[in-house]
Design an enzyme around this catalytic site. Structure first.
Site, PDB file in Angstrom:
ATOM      1  N   LYS A   1       4.389  -1.341  -8.079  1.00  0.00           N
ATOM      2  CA  LYS A   1       3.429  -0.415  -7.484  1.00  0.00           C
ATOM      3  C   LYS A   1       4.196   0.832  -7.058  1.00  0.00           C
ATOM      4  O   LYS A   1       5.068   0.773  -6.201  1.00  0.00           O
ATOM      5  CB  LYS A   1       2.733  -1.044  -6.278  1.00  0.00           C
ATOM      6  CG  LYS A   1       1.791  -0.084  -5.561  1.00  0.00           C
ATOM      7  CD  LYS A   1       1.251  -0.680  -4.275  1.00  0.00           C
ATOM      8  CE  LYS A   1       0.531   0.368  -3.452  1.00  0.00           C
ATOM      9  NZ  LYS A   1       0.098  -0.151  -2.132  1.00  0.00           N
TER      10      LYS A   1
ATOM     11  N   GLY B   1      -3.941   1.901   6.208  1.00  0.00           N
ATOM     12  CA  GLY B   1      -4.024   1.273   7.516  1.00  0.00           C
ATOM     13  C   GLY B   1      -5.078   1.834   8.442  1.00  0.00           C
ATOM     14  O   GLY B   1      -5.191   1.398   9.589  1.00  0.00           O
TER      15      GLY B   1
ATOM     16  N   ALA C   1      -5.811   0.733  -0.046  1.00  0.00           N
ATOM     17  CA  ALA C   1      -5.612   1.458   1.217  1.00  0.00           C
ATOM     18  C   ALA C   1      -6.924   1.834   1.892  1.00  0.00           C
ATOM     19  O   ALA C   1      -7.862   2.303   1.246  1.00  0.00           O
ATOM     20  CB  ALA C   1      -4.770   2.714   1.018  1.00  0.00           C
TER      21      ALA C   1
ATOM     22  N   ASN D   1      -4.194  -5.130   3.047  1.00  0.00           N
ATOM     23  CA  ASN D   1      -3.210  -5.822   3.869  1.00  0.00           C
ATOM     24  C   ASN D   1      -3.642  -5.823   5.332  1.00  0.00           C
ATOM     25  O   ASN D   1      -3.995  -6.848   5.898  1.00  0.00           O
ATOM     26  CB  ASN D   1      -1.837  -5.162   3.696  1.00  0.00           C
ATOM     27  CG  ASN D   1      -0.704  -5.895   4.406  1.00  0.00           C
ATOM     28  OD1 ASN D   1       0.463  -5.589   4.202  1.00  0.00           O
ATOM     29  ND2 ASN D   1      -0.990  -6.868   5.240  1.00  0.00           N
ATOM     30  N   THR D   2      -3.651  -4.637   5.954  1.00  0.00           N
ATOM     31  CA  THR D   2      -3.914  -4.537   7.390  1.00  0.00           C
ATOM     32  C   THR D   2      -5.260  -5.121   7.786  1.00  0.00           C
ATOM     33  O   THR D   2      -5.396  -5.696   8.874  1.00  0.00           O
ATOM     34  CB  THR D   2      -3.824  -3.069   7.837  1.00  0.00           C
ATOM     35  OG1 THR D   2      -2.577  -2.522   7.404  1.00  0.00           O
ATOM     36  CG2 THR D   2      -3.911  -2.945   9.345  1.00  0.00           C
TER      37      THR D   2
END
Length: 256
Positions: free
Chosen positions: A96, A157, A183, A205-206
């Site tokens: 990535k 995030g 994202a 992720n977050t």
């Protein structure tokens, strides 16, 4: 199936591995998510030092495809060096590309992202560039021969969700490679919306690691991505300004 280069995956959820409270929660969240691709920042772990604790020593890596990223790179040359470091460690040739151009928004540098992607393609990598929702940049990356496009829904995030669905839809419509929204996803609704727009997958992720209950959120994301994909494939009804009765009126008797 999600097809990226020579790889095929059943899950359309790609899961980041950072910021979890501990390894136990991380492992359980990964398990319930049923993600097959796990991404991590090469710079945040010493992949050559067995004495240093990291993701790889806790996971059965044979069960997953690892997607190292070049987070921390400020230019193409740094991104290429990080990618080569990951490859030298025996990890997957898939990378990535992440070249940040602005420290406040963490938005990618378009010029350096293009340059890094081209250099890594020449080196034989399977290249997945993180980009903004710039339609023209997405097309140029595709023309280079990248294996997937990864436009951000909103800043990394932030949890803002999809702030520009129109641009994302343009990117998806013109794509000849998988589009993985990356994202800014904050909730299962955001993930489902990305899939309803026609995205091939979602990387997050977050939204999971930062949730009050990461394990439940991982399962919620899995289900929302599956539901969003099914909804896209089923085809939503057209939007109309006026009402349409859901029950037919023909043949109904009128009581006077």
């Amino acid at each position: 199936m999600l097809n990226i280069g020579p790889f095929s995956f059943h899950s359309r959820l790609l899961l980041g591995t950072g910021k979890f409270p501990d390894f136990d929660v991380q492992q359980k969240a990964i398990d319930v998510s049923e993600a097959e691709i796990l991404t991590f920042a090469v710079r945040r772990m010493d992949i050559f030092d067995a004495k240093q604790p990291n993701l790889l020593e806790k996971l059965d890596v044979k069960k997953y495809t690892l997607l190292p990223n070049t987070a921390g790179a400020k230019n193409a040359e740094e991104a290429v060096r990080i990618a080569k470091l990951a490859k030298a460690s025996g990890l997957c040739d898939m990378i990535k590309v992440e070249v940040i151009g602005d420290d406040r928004t963490l938005l990618p540098d378009p010029v350096e992202t293009l340059k890094a992607s081209e250099m890594l393609l020449e080196e034989g990598f399977i290249v997945l560039p993180y980009t903004s929702d710039d339609v023209v940049l997405a097309r140029k990356l595709q023309e280079l021969g990248v294996h997937a496009i990864m436009p951000g829904a909103s800043p990394i995030g932030s949890g803002l969700g999809i702030v520009n669905p129109l641009n994302l839809s343009f990117i998806i419509e013109q794509a000849t490679v998988p589009v993985i929204v990356d994202a800014g996803i904050g909730s299962p609704a955001d993930a489902a919306f990305a899939m309803e727009l026609g995205a091939d997958g979602v990387l997050l992720n977050t939204a999971v690691s930062g949730a009050k209950d990461p394990i439940k959120m991982a399962q919620a994301m899995k289900l929302s991505i599956e539901a969003g994909r099914l909804g896209f494939e089923a085809g939503r009804i057209a939007r109309k300004r006026c009402a349409t009765a859901s029950s037919p009126l023909e043949g109904m008797s009128v009581v006077e």
